[in-house]
Design an enzyme around this catalytic site. Structure first.
Site, PDB file in Angstrom:
ATOM      1  N   TYR A 507     -41.029  71.951 -36.509  1.00  0.00           N
ATOM      2  CA  TYR A 507     -39.811  71.521 -35.527  1.00  0.00           C
ATOM      3  C   TYR A 507     -39.849  70.051 -35.522  1.00  0.00           C
ATOM      4  O   TYR A 507     -39.297  69.605 -34.426  1.00  0.00           O
ATOM      5  CB  TYR A 507     -40.172  72.301 -34.321  1.00  0.00           C
ATOM      6  N   HIS A 508     -40.007  69.332 -36.420  1.00  0.00           N
ATOM      7  CA  HIS A 508     -39.884  67.864 -36.505  1.00  0.00           C
ATOM      8  C   HIS A 508     -38.696  67.327 -37.193  1.00  0.00           C
ATOM      9  O   HIS A 508     -38.705  66.450 -38.052  1.00  0.00           O
ATOM     10  CB  HIS A 508     -41.194  66.976 -37.040  1.00  0.00           C
ATOM     11  N   ALA A 509     -37.608  68.050 -37.502  1.00  0.00           N
ATOM     12  CA  ALA A 509     -36.433  67.752 -38.306  1.00  0.00           C
ATOM     13  C   ALA A 509     -35.717  66.468 -37.923  1.00  0.00           C
ATOM     14  O   ALA A 509     -35.777  66.296 -36.813  1.00  0.00           O
ATOM     15  CB  ALA A 509     -35.338  68.974 -38.132  1.00  0.00           C
TER      16      ALA A 509
END
Length: 576
Positions: A507-509
């Site tokens: 979830y570190h796009a």
């Protein structure tokens, strides 16, 4: 985050960051006091600045710009202010079932690099954006990360340039060398699991230096994770930046409002088209429009507005305002694995049993401690996958639980502890593209998380490194057995298959509106969109290369820096 998805009830408020039902001794307004609903804005209303997206960066920019009473600021958020105990208490997210209410659930395409697996990228759709639903970890990364940004063409974004903006944001009591007067409260995790000290000692025994402040690390290091908490409660960007600004008459916040596109007048961004219950109206900007809709929302809005790969836009019948082929490209994230061990100590695997819930509730209520204050990793570490690596290329997480995306993580009777290797700077790249010219249709997402085999090779080394740590005293004395993977790690073929079957997003796009001074960059080093005037992007999408850590802290820094740039009189028109 604003940009895509369905709309809800239209509300205009001075600011509505919300509060939980818990009473906090701050003397600040309650939700009811902050709602003050008024009539909708008329079409054609004007503001000096319009900011799209009230996430980690958008809240910062709105607050900082509205410090000047001479300017008017409009902040538009597609979500609401439904802030309850499930998000205020860090461990409360385990009870969230109706994620559609709080987040965009972006369905990615099947990923050939991982045997055609699919997954959902969850992004915040609420005041505070993803900072309201994330793992509450505050990680700056390594100074080298930002020096690499500058080397890649993002001039003015080296560590020397950005450090003052991190310190401006921070309030770190008891941590020397860190910011002490900013709005973002940072503290060392207050209740690390009892195994954490032994894990750090074992990592030190294999050559990873133990440090007290992991956010001052210069290279290989391990330390207890730091978290955005104040008195045990989550402190997201809305709490840190919007709540103190709520009385300012020059700040307006629209919630449950969808931004369909940016409008243009003779080459400069002039306003945004908004939609509420399928009714459209336009709001004008006198100075600048700022997109802070995130790594998915910002490129999607650019393309919907006519800025992106020309052929793709034309295919969807969108008039090309600026041909910018890189919009939506450079998508990347930290690929992550959970290497699971059965241990002798009680872990959070049984956290959902009634007696554990009672104990956790009492610990939190009486002392604001215990597993209810847990963040998504109890340690943070930077390591090298081999001696040939000139700098750390592995990012390590860990926690007293198993695979966190599993619905049974906290219902197991097996005491599980996981060690999670990830990559500081993965080489694999995905992309975001249009599915439809309709803003209500989510973009197409191709993750390609392990498209570059070098990433797989380094993850293989990472798995072997964390297993070496787990087999080293004193942590090894707590381990009963490795649960997953359950085969000999010297088997290269089996390990590569395991990684491709199990590696997932963190979830570190980021990276989809890449910043740089080369002509192919989407925005320049002052965050101005190339090819048009009066349009800025400021969020994780501008990051050229993901930092060695979680992205909330760097995105807040980007917000602080963007506000400073926007306040410069007579900003230079970008080269077209």
């Amino acid at each position: 985050m604003a940009g895509t998805g369905s709309t809800g009830n239209f509300q205009q408020t001075r600011v509505q960051p919300g509060r939980s039902s818990m009473t906090e001794p701050t003397g600040e307004p309650t939700v009811a006091e902050m709602m003050n609903t008024v009539e909708p804005l008329p079409s054609g209303a004007e503001y000096d600045y319009i900011i799209v997206g009230a996430g980690s960066a958008g809240c910062v920019i709105a607050s900082r710009l509205s410090e000047d009473p001479k300017v008017s600021v409009l902040l538009v958020e597609s979500g609401g202010s439904e802030r309850n105990w499930k998000f205020r208490i860090p461990g409360g997210q385990s009870f969230v079932k109706d994620w559609e209410r709080y987040a965009w659930l972006y369905q990615a395409e099947s990923d050939p690099s991982r045997f055609d697996r699919t997954e959902i990228w969850r992004r915040g759709r609420i005041l505070g954006g993803s900072s309201s639903i994330n793992g509450v970890i505050y990680a700056i990364g390594l100074p080298r990360d930002f020096d690499l940004w500058a080397e890649m063409g993002a001039l003015g974004w080296s560590w020397r340039d950005v450090e003052p903006f991190f310190r401006r944001a921070e309030r770190c009591p008891g941590l020397q060398g860190r910011g002490q007067s900013g709005p973002v409260h940072v503290e060392i995790l207050r209740s690390p699991h009892r195994s954490t000290g032994d894990l750090i000692a074992s990592a030190s025994a294999v050559g990873i230096q133990s440090v007290r402040d992991i956010n001052l690390a210069q290279g290989e290091a391990i330390g207890i994770a730091q978290t955005n908490q104040l008195r045990g409660l989550r402190q997201d960007s809305a709490t840190a930046y919007l709540r103190p600004a709520w009385r300012r008459p020059n700040l307006r916040v629209l919630t449950h409002t969808q931004v369909e596109k940016v409008t243009f007048d003779q080459g400069h961004a002039s306003g945004v088209q908004l939609s509420v219950h399928n009714k459209r109206f336009e709001v004008k900007a006198r100075r600048e429009i700022v997109l802070s809709a995130g790594a998915f929302g910002s490129p999607h809005l650019l393309m919907l507005s006519g800025i992106g790969p020309a052929q793709q836009l034309q295919t969807h019948g969108i008039t090309v305002v600026a041909d910018s082929p890189s919009v939506g490209g450079n998508l990347h994230d930290h690929p992550e694995l959970y290497i699971e061990y059965e241990v002798r100590d009680r872990t959070y695997s049984s956290a959902m049993q009634w007696h554990q819930l009672v104990l956790s509730g009492l610990q939190f209520a009486l002392a604001r401690r215990g597993q209810a204050t847990s963040c998504a990793s109890h340690i943070l570490a930077y390591a090298r996958s081999s001696l040939q690596e000139p700098a750390p290329d592995l990012l390590l997480f860990s926690g007293p639980w198993g695979y966190l995306e599993d619905n049974f993580t906290f219902n197991s009777r097996v005491n599980t502890y996981s060690l999670s290797p990830s990559l500081c700077h993965p080489r694999s790249r995905g992309r975001i593209a249009l599915r439809s010219p309709d803003s209500r249709v989510a973009p197409l997402i191709e993750s390609n998380l392990l498209g570059d085999r070098d990433d797989v090779i380094r993850l293989m080394r990472g798995v072997r490194l964390v297993d070496r740590i787990a087999r080293t005293k004193p942590f090894s004395d707590r381990v009963i057995k490795r649960v997953s993977p359950d085969f000999d790690l010297s088997d290269d073929a089996a390990l590569e298959a395991y990684i491709r079957e199990n590696a997932g997003i963190c979830y570190h796009a980021c990276g989809t509106c890449r910043m740089g001074d080369d002509p192919s960059a989407v925005v320049d080093s002052q965050l101005r969109v190339r090819g048009v005037d009066r349009l800025t992007v400021a969020d994780a999408s501008v990051i050229p290369l993901v930092t060695s850590g979680n992205l909330h802290a760097p995105t807040v820094m980007i917000g602080e820096r963007a506000a400073e740039l926007l306040r410069v009189p007579g900003r230079i028109t970008p080269i077209r």
